[in-house]
Structures are given as structure tokens and as C-alpha cells.
Design a protein around this motif. Sequence first.
Motif, PDB file in Angstrom:
ATOM      1  N   VAL A   6      44.071  11.111  27.869  1.00  0.00           N
ATOM      2  CA  VAL A   6      45.097  10.352  28.574  1.00  0.00           C
ATOM      3  C   VAL A   6      45.819  11.299  29.533  1.00  0.00           C
ATOM      4  N   GLU A   8      48.818  11.275  31.893  1.00  0.00           N
ATOM      5  CA  GLU A   8      50.012  10.482  32.204  1.00  0.00           C
ATOM      6  C   GLU A   8      51.227  11.398  32.125  1.00  0.00           C
ATOM      7  N   ASP A   9      52.109  11.341  33.155  1.00  0.00           N
ATOM      8  CA  ASP A   9      53.262  12.238  33.175  1.00  0.00           C
ATOM      9  C   ASP A   9      54.520  11.617  32.586  1.00  0.00           C
ATOM     10  N   GLU A  10      54.510  10.329  32.258  1.00  0.00           N
ATOM     11  CA  GLU A  10      55.670   9.697  31.623  1.00  0.00           C
ATOM     12  C   GLU A  10      55.531   9.852  30.113  1.00  0.00           C
ATOM     13  N   THR A  14      53.061   8.098  27.350  1.00  0.00           N
ATOM     14  CA  THR A  14      52.025   8.932  26.734  1.00  0.00           C
ATOM     15  C   THR A  14      52.041   8.773  25.223  1.00  0.00           C
ATOM     16  N   THR A  30      46.103  14.568  25.351  1.00  0.00           N
ATOM     17  CA  THR A  30      46.965  14.157  26.459  1.00  0.00           C
ATOM     18  C   THR A  30      47.259  15.336  27.381  1.00  0.00           C
ATOM     19  N   ASP A  52      46.475   8.074  35.134  1.00  0.00           N
ATOM     20  CA  ASP A  52      47.565   7.537  35.950  1.00  0.00           C
ATOM     21  C   ASP A  52      47.308   7.871  37.420  1.00  0.00           C
ATOM     22  N   LEU A  55      50.521  11.459  39.817  1.00  0.00           N
ATOM     23  CA  LEU A  55      50.649  12.597  38.911  1.00  0.00           C
ATOM     24  C   LEU A  55      51.136  13.830  39.666  1.00  0.00           C
ATOM     25  N   GLY A  60      46.033  11.144  40.691  1.00  0.00           N
ATOM     26  CA  GLY A  60      44.969  10.546  39.912  1.00  0.00           C
ATOM     27  C   GLY A  60      43.819  10.080  40.780  1.00  0.00           C
ATOM     28  N   LEU A  81      45.596   3.743  35.549  1.00  0.00           N
ATOM     29  CA  LEU A  81      46.889   3.090  35.367  1.00  0.00           C
ATOM     30  C   LEU A  81      47.730   3.315  36.616  1.00  0.00           C
ATOM     31  N   THR A  82      48.395   2.265  37.076  1.00  0.00           N
ATOM     32  CA  THR A  82      49.202   2.422  38.280  1.00  0.00           C
ATOM     33  C   THR A  82      50.240   1.320  38.395  1.00  0.00           C
ATOM     34  N   LYS A 104      50.842  -1.342  35.805  1.00  0.00           N
ATOM     35  CA  LYS A 104      52.051  -1.225  34.994  1.00  0.00           C
ATOM     36  C   LYS A 104      53.074  -2.258  35.443  1.00  0.00           C
TER      37      LYS A 104
END
Length: 231
Positions: A6, A8-10, A14, A30, A52, A55, A60, A81-82, A104
Amino acid sequence: MPRILVVEDEEPLTLLLRYNLEAEGYSVDTVGRGDDAELRLLEEAPDLLVLDWMLPGLSGIELCRRIRMREATAKLPVIMLTARGEEDERIRGLATGADDYVVKPFSVPELMARVKALLRRTRPEMVADKLAAGDLELDRGTFRVFRGGREIHLGPTEFRLLEFLMRSPGRVFTREQLLNGVWGRDVYVDERTVDVHVGRLRKAINRGRMRDPIRTVRGAGYALNEQFVTT
């Protein structure tokens, strides 16, 4: 277990993704930055990537483009994911190489279903209840192993080790790859432990004049022969 990376920066998202993916039985790693993810993919490719769009370090969309350019990851399943829900953005993401596209905010059960569907389509051996190689049969659902119709009783670690090898017959895995795939990246285990458990697995599955299906590759690691029969 299928391994999922995964990117993902959130952090809250995550954690949510890790919790739900692990609850589905996946092994999850992650990364929070695109450039760090690229380095991780150069080390070892997962079975599926949840990526994501936005990033730090490397976007991404650019990471996805580079993934498709490398032979080792050209066929890696990618779910992007976006927050970008416009049609032209979805088309851009898919054109860059994403296999699926989730906007999202999204429904977690829907994402889990998409992950399973993509693995079933691109890596059927990852989600199949039963695996077979030569005269070996492994049933993930009942945790049972048979050779030539005779049931073999394995411990949990030996079962996971055999399952990992049976997913890719013929492929040579280093001890480090086996450690990551069977024990997980977050568990520290000495590489010699792999040799011990391979020895136990061999003892359990080889009886009498049976041919050993596990091949030792000197200086490299272990592999399950593509074809073998009881002799």
C-alpha cells in the motif's frame, strides 16, 4: 498469503487499509512516499499494489508509468486511489497502466472486493482454495496436504512454506525472499531458520522412494520442481 504493498501518505487511511486487508488474510506492507515505493519495488515486487495518485517524492501516476516500463513489474496488478473523479483523469490513470481505479472517499468493502477480483483475474493461484504440483495437493481452506493421495501432516510454518513454493513452481527463491514471504518483513528470523524448516518439510513430504520435489540451488536458495512424480 498474497502480499500487498500500500503506497499512501495519509496515515489514517494507511492504517484503515492495513487493518482491513490483513483481516482478509493478506500480508501487507506500507510506504508513504512514491520514491521509497519505487526502491521497495526494485527489491521485491508484491502480488498487488494499492497506489495513491498524489504522493510526496514521486507521484503515483509517474510510479505507475515506471512500473509498466520494467520487465519485472510490467504485469504487476495495480489499483490506483485518487480524489480525482473526473472522467478524463480516470482515463489517464488507466492509460498509464492502472488495472483498476477507485475514487476517494470509497467503500472499504468495495475496495476489498476489487482487490480479490483483480487477484483472481491476474494471479488466480493466489486466491485459489487448492494448489497442485506434481503429486502434491494443498488445500488452503481445510489446511490439509496430500501426496499421492496420502495425507501429510505439517506444522503451520511448514504449511506456509510449502504453499509459498507451490504458488510459483520452478522459481528459485532466496532465503531472504522466503523469510519475507513466509515469516513476514516485520519478524526478525535468522536466514538459517529457513534451512531448518526446509529440512522439516522435506522429511514430512518425502517417504520411502519418493522423489524430493524441493530443489536446493547452491548459492541461491530453494525452488519447487515444476514436475515430479512418486517413484
